[in-house]
Design a protein around this motif. Sequence first.
Motif, PDB file in Angstrom:
ATOM      1  N   GLY A  14       7.796  68.801  20.673  1.00 20.84           N
ATOM      2  CA  GLY A  14       8.564  68.034  21.128  1.00 20.84           C
ATOM      3  C   GLY A  14       8.390  66.424  21.405  1.00 20.84           C
ATOM      4  O   GLY A  14       8.290  65.426  21.794  1.00 20.84           O
ATOM      5  N   HIS A  15       6.339  66.390  21.294  1.00 21.38           N
ATOM      6  CA  HIS A  15       6.220  65.444  22.045  1.00 21.38           C
ATOM      7  C   HIS A  15       5.791  64.440  20.564  1.00 21.38           C
ATOM      8  O   HIS A  15       5.371  63.066  21.368  1.00 21.38           O
ATOM      9  CB  HIS A  15       5.573  65.800  22.840  1.00 21.38           C
ATOM     10  N   GLY A  16       5.633  64.702  20.121  1.00 26.80           N
ATOM     11  CA  GLY A  16       5.265  63.208  18.562  1.00 26.80           C
ATOM     12  C   GLY A  16       3.948  63.313  18.954  1.00 26.80           C
ATOM     13  O   GLY A  16       3.491  63.119  20.243  1.00 26.80           O
ATOM     14  N   VAL A  17       3.006  63.670  18.131  1.00 30.21           N
ATOM     15  CA  VAL A  17       1.542  63.332  17.899  1.00 30.21           C
ATOM     16  C   VAL A  17       0.702  61.896  17.442  1.00 30.21           C
ATOM     17  O   VAL A  17       1.801  62.817  15.831  1.00 30.21           O
ATOM     18  CB  VAL A  17       0.892  64.851  17.057  1.00 30.21           C
ATOM     19  N   HIS A  18       0.748  61.213  17.391  1.00 34.32           N
ATOM     20  CA  HIS A  18       0.137  59.848  16.103  1.00 34.32           C
ATOM     21  C   HIS A  18      -0.808  59.960  16.239  1.00 34.32           C
ATOM     22  O   HIS A  18      -2.149  59.791  17.466  1.00 34.32           O
ATOM     23  CB  HIS A  18       0.717  59.004  16.894  1.00 34.32           C
ATOM     24  N   HIS A  19      -1.987  59.800  15.743  1.00 31.34           N
ATOM     25  CA  HIS A  19      -3.223  60.035  15.266  1.00 31.34           C
ATOM     26  C   HIS A  19      -3.328  58.517  14.726  1.00 31.34           C
ATOM     27  O   HIS A  19      -2.998  57.737  14.112  1.00 31.34           O
ATOM     28  CB  HIS A  19      -3.182  60.547  13.629  1.00 31.34           C
ATOM     29  N   VAL A  20      -5.145  57.951  15.485  1.00 33.87           N
ATOM     30  CA  VAL A  20      -4.953  56.770  14.954  1.00 33.87           C
ATOM     31  C   VAL A  20      -6.463  56.399  14.614  1.00 33.87           C
ATOM     32  O   VAL A  20      -7.248  57.386  15.399  1.00 33.87           O
ATOM     33  CB  VAL A  20      -5.300  55.905  16.341  1.00 33.87           C
ATOM     34  N   GLY A  77      13.166  60.483  26.296  1.00 33.19           N
ATOM     35  CA  GLY A  77      12.194  61.882  26.045  1.00 33.19           C
ATOM     36  C   GLY A  77      10.521  62.050  26.161  1.00 33.19           C
ATOM     37  O   GLY A  77      10.251  61.333  26.744  1.00 33.19           O
ATOM     38  N   PRO A  78      10.242  63.037  25.798  1.00 34.94           N
ATOM     39  CA  PRO A  78       8.934  63.535  25.889  1.00 34.94           C
ATOM     40  C   PRO A  78       8.403  62.746  25.528  1.00 34.94           C
ATOM     41  O   PRO A  78       8.457  61.132  24.638  1.00 34.94           O
ATOM     42  CB  PRO A  78       8.582  64.869  25.626  1.00 34.94           C
ATOM     43  N   LEU A  79       6.890  62.107  26.407  1.00 38.11           N
ATOM     44  CA  LEU A  79       6.022  60.876  26.241  1.00 38.11           C
ATOM     45  C   LEU A  79       5.307  61.708  25.053  1.00 38.11           C
ATOM     46  O   LEU A  79       4.861  63.297  25.002  1.00 38.11           O
ATOM     47  CB  LEU A  79       4.905  61.521  27.329  1.00 38.11           C
TER      48      LEU A  79
END
Length: 248
Positions: free
Chosen positions: A33-39, A8-10
């Motif tokens: 669609g890319h997903g966002v992951h907060h660190v 899938g999308p990066l």
Amino acid sequence: MPNEDTAGPLPFVVVPGMLCDASLWRDVSFPEGHGVHHVPLRRADIGALADDVLAAVPGPFMLVGLSLGAIVGFEALRRAPGRIAGLCLMSTNAGAPRPEQYAAWRAMDELIAAGRFGEVVEQTLPDMFPDRCPTPEAAHRYRAMAHAVGADAARAQLAAQATRTDAAGTLRTARCPTVVLAGARDTLCPPGFHRAIADAVPGAGLTLLPGAGHLLPWQQPEAVTAALRDLVAATTGTTPEFATPATP
């Protein structure tokens, strides 16, 4: 670097600056669609924070970092260049700490240890805004975010700052699409810092944003959104759709 290793999308891995949290990005539209992951930044060492970034998702990803978050990104790039498919770097400095910075961080840490975290927030507040002149509304928003981050995380971030090293050598080895954003009125990380970064990364593009200070996702969210669009296009060869900004 095209997305050849995932179905899938990066995804995006997003890292804020010091005394900032995921609410920093609430006005930015990330591609659908890319997903966002907060660190979050809660550890006292740049290497440990880079490990947190690399553990956020499996496989390749696009890294978005502001200020200390971008500095963490430099170390993630050094440790795992094959994992980072694209970089969006803003409001940052790739140089090693200067003596006066070490002294300032020690002084801030001593204030926090003495129960005076609010004073540190007030010290840092002007540098977040164009020409060090925030509006009352902007100052209120920054204070709320900084106090939500809290004193313990702030002390860890100050300690992490002191473990930084010069990242120019790492940046010269980067082979992923890279966009660099700078606020023309950023007094903390002025445009010259960003020219040096863009000059170091092969093929990097630099965008100077008139009227903007340090907190670009607040002050120029449309420009940050456009940079994310450009990064997706460069890494995947597609034109992304955008989601409505969400409040974390």
